[in-house]
Design an enzyme around this catalytic site. Structure first.
Site, PDB file in Angstrom:
ATOM      1  N   LEU A   1       0.829  -1.198   0.000  1.00  0.00           N
ATOM      2  CA  LEU A   1       0.000   0.000   0.000  1.00  0.00           C
ATOM      3  C   LEU A   1       0.862   1.245   0.000  1.00  0.00           C
ATOM      4  CD1 LEU A   1      -1.478  -2.001   2.533  1.00  0.00           C
ATOM      5  CD2 LEU A   1      -3.310  -0.585   1.637  1.00  0.00           C
ATOM      6  N   ASP A   2       0.539   2.159  -0.890  1.00  0.00           N
ATOM      7  CA  ASP A   2       1.160   3.473  -0.840  1.00  0.00           C
ATOM      8  C   ASP A   2       0.611   4.196   0.391  1.00  0.00           C
ATOM      9  OD1 ASP A   2       2.592   5.788  -1.824  1.00  0.00           O
ATOM     10  OD2 ASP A   2       0.619   6.599  -2.333  1.00  0.00           O
ATOM     11  N   LYS A   3       1.373   5.130   0.953  1.00  0.00           N
ATOM     12  CA  LYS A   3       0.917   5.849   2.144  1.00  0.00           C
ATOM     13  C   LYS A   3       0.041   7.045   1.787  1.00  0.00           C
ATOM     14  CE  LYS A   3       3.400   8.905   4.308  1.00  0.00           C
ATOM     15  NZ  LYS A   3       2.455  10.068   4.397  1.00  0.00           N
ATOM     16  N   THR A   4       0.619   7.997   1.070  1.00  0.00           N
ATOM     17  CA  THR A   4      -0.066   9.261   0.817  1.00  0.00           C
ATOM     18  C   THR A   4      -1.223   9.080  -0.162  1.00  0.00           C
ATOM     19  OG1 THR A   4       2.018  10.424   1.149  1.00  0.00           O
ATOM     20  CG2 THR A   4       0.235  11.639   0.083  1.00  0.00           C
TER      21      THR A   4
ATOM     22  N   LYS B   1      10.396   1.445  -5.487  1.00  0.00           N
ATOM     23  CA  LYS B   1       9.145   0.729  -5.244  1.00  0.00           C
ATOM     24  C   LYS B   1       8.995  -0.420  -6.241  1.00  0.00           C
ATOM     25  CE  LYS B   1       6.268   4.424  -3.271  1.00  0.00           C
ATOM     26  NZ  LYS B   1       4.996   5.182  -3.411  1.00  0.00           N
TER      27      LYS B   1
END
Length: 635
Positions: free
Chosen positions: A310-313, A491
């Site tokens: 999962l990406d954070k922002t 990533k």
């Protein structure tokens, strides 16, 4: 007119009903003597003719030998041995089975039909300084459109004037209506619940978000996964094999009825239906809840996911700075600290200033205009109001404070949590501190819990943020693995390394900034894709709303669909066929019984797949089941 509408509604029942009528009378003892004709010939000719014609047309169009050829041979054989009633029943069972399959499959296609019906037929468009009603197909980009209360919005566009409450469940799956005013985006197919709106048209027809959703769902239902392609290949070679078995049965038994039974039971309809029915039902279910799944292959792969990145922002967090804590010093209150900071930040264009002003607005504080304003690069802002000097500064201001211990403690505590901390000063005195961060989404913690419950082995957060922020967010949300300070190419490399370890990786991001990672992963899931063409077209799955709980829902749906497909193939198709062929070759299964068993198996496949239409993922007891809630207000 009422009689005509009833006829239209029930016309599908006429043909199988007619066949059944003649079969019942044909079974009456002595009917042949009364009439001078075996009535079973009528349904045999009607039903058999229909099956033969449709089989020949399909074979000519596809240029392939289809499974329907087995039934044609069975009908010819029963006619040859004068078993007219048996042949009529075989024909009836095939027609009735196809009829029942069509009815059940119609339910799975309703999601797309209802999506199509969401778009209104007409729109109020401004022409010569007045609004007139025209067909929605005639609306063009740039037109001004009026949407009255209670009407569906006909185009994608921007609100020019007015304010309204919009029900966007048909696009985002979100059950709660959204308040919108001038400058906000609206989508075709959503409902204006209150207030008149004037819109500037930006997209029409197939180019709207609704149009793209319909296109994606149609294409997804037509695309085939690996399981479906395997079934198709199996069916391709199945017919010659069964004809070979029939030849052997004839050679060893010289019993034509056994041969007919084998032909009837062996038709692989259940196998052919096993995957597409489950795929169509699952995609329709997801579409009603605001999730687009790009076909059978994506559905099957999602059902095998072992690791989620999962990406954070913008994914775990809301993607914009927010005030998360206000700490007053001495005798000041939170409102006094915030209103003082907002006064200094009112003329600033910095993102942190927007966070402060938004919080002041949320608390309905009245903020006057400062008399003087200046920005100090790298440190903060400075203003004067009614002779009072006000500052909002960062850690660098500590060096000039005589008593800075309380302020230092506040800054250290907030920065340890990965937040941006600001000091608020009045005439050189620190009156409080404000911490700003990209806040977690409300559903993030619950979504992570549901992902674990669904069987996902590893959940990993990938972010370009610093170590402290990454650690803080991962701890808050309940993720034990995270990678910080990652560049986009890093990533990609990390996802590639997971795949080399044998993991099936799903990547969840915003669909634009994370496009490369979404593309490389086995299943790319784009969040908040409503109105975003790139996300809808590039991701394997596109979640129209910003609800992170839709991730475990779509993965859970995919896992259940995979189970249903395997049940269809092995229980209702392979096992029933093997058992049926064995009984038929041994003489224990007549052609009539074989037809019944065959069609019951096919019907069970369709009914089993139809369970995916009602699939829902329940959350904890403290929460209402979001899926059932959304289902009530979705399409």
């Amino acid at each position: 007119m009422k009689d005509l509408s009833l006829l239209t509604k029930y016309r599908k029942f006429l043909f199988p009903g007619t066949l059944l009528f003649f079969i019942i009378f044909a079974a009456v003892p002595g009917q042949e003597e009364w009439i001078g004709l075996d009535l079973a010939v009528v349904p045999l000719i009607l039903g058999g003719g229909f099956i033969t014609w449709s089989t020949l047309v399909t074979m000519i169009e596809t240029r392939k030998i289809t499974a329907g050829l087995l039934i044609v041979f069975a009908l010819i054989g029963t006619t040859y041995v004068s078993e007219y009633l048996a042949g009529a029943i075989v024909a009836f069972m095939m027609v009735a089975g196809e009829f029942l399959e069509d009815i059940t499959l119609d339910r799975t296609r309703n999601a797309v039909r209802e999506l199509v019906q969401l778009s209104p037929d007409e729109a109020w468009v401004k022409r010569n300084e007045e609004y007139i009603s025209i067909p929605v197909e005639e609306v063009t980009v740039g037109d001004r459109v009026l949407v009255k209360p209670g009407e569906r919005i006909p185009v994608d566009g921007t609100i020019l004037s007015g304010q309204a409450v919009i029900d966007e469940a048909s696009i985002t799956g979100e059950s709660l209506p959204v308040e919108k005013t001038a400058g906000a985006k609206v989508f075709a197919g959503t409902i204006n619940q209150s207030g008149a709106l004037e819109l500037q048209t930006e997209k029409t027809g197939n180019q709207t978000t609704l149009g793209k959703i319909i296109k994606v769902v149609y294409e997804a239902q037509e695309s085939k996964g690996s399981t479906q392609r395997t079934a198709d290949q199996f069916a391709k070679y199945f017919t010659p094999v069964i004809l070979g078995i029939c030849a052997l049965v004839w050679v060893f038994s010289q019993d034509l009825m056994r041969v007919m039974s084998v032909l009837v039971i062996a038709c692989p309809c259940a196998l052919v239906l096993a995957t597409p029915t489950a795929v169509v039902a699952s995609i329709g279910n997801a579409a009603k809840r605001g999730a687009l799944i790009k076909g059978g292959l994506t559905l099957e792969t999602a059902g095998k996911v072992t690791t989620i990145c999962l990406d954070k922002t913008g994914t775990l967090t809301v993607g914009r700075p927010q005030v998360v804590e206000i700490q007053p010093f001495a005798s000041y209150t939170q409102e006094e600290v915030l209103s003082t900071a907002a006064l200094a930040e009112k003329r600033s264009e910095h993102p942190l200033a927007s966070a402060v002003m938004n919080e002041a607005k949320r608390r309905k504080l009245s903020i006057p205009d400062p008399q003087e304003f200046s920005s100090v690069f790298g440190r903060g802002v400075h203003c004067v109001y009614e002779g009072t000097t006000i500052e909002v500064s960062n850690r660098r201001r500590l060096e000039q404070l005589p008593d800075s211990e309380v302020a230092r403690t506040f800054l250290d505590a907030q920065e340890e949590k990965g937040r941006t901390a600001l000091l608020v000063l009045k005439n050189g005195e620190v009156i409080g501190g404000i911490s700003i961060a990209d806040a977690l989404r409300e559903q993030a913690v619950q979504a992570i819990k549901e992902m674990r419950k669904s069987g996902i082995k590893r959940i990993i957060m990938l972010t370009g943020d610093n170590e402290k922020t990454a650690r803080s967010i991962s701890q808050q949300v309940g993720i034990t693995e995270y990678k910080a300070n990652l560049f986009p190419e890093e990533k990609l490399e990390y996802i590639r390394s997971l795949q080399k370890e044998g993991e099936v990786v799903a990547m969840v991001g915003d669909g634009i900034n994370d496009a490369p990672a979404l593309t490389l992963s086995d299943v790319g899931i784009a969040m908040g894709a409503a109105g975003t063409d790139v996300a809808i077209e590039s991701a394997d799955m596109a979640l129209m709303a910003d609800d992170l709980r839709m991730v475990p829902f779509t993965l859970g749906l995919s896992r259940q669909a995979l189970k249903i497909i395997k049940q269809n193939i092995w229980v209702f198709a392979v096992c029933v066929n093997i058992a049926g062929i064995t009984l038929a070759t041994s003489g224990y299964l007549s052609p009539i019984a074989a037809a019944v068993v065959h069609n019951v198996a096919s019907l069970f496949v369709v009914l089993n797949s139809a369970r995916m239409l009602t699939f829902k993922l329940n959350y904890s007891e403290s929460e209402t089941s979001f899926s059932s809630k959304q289902a009530q207000s979705a399409v």
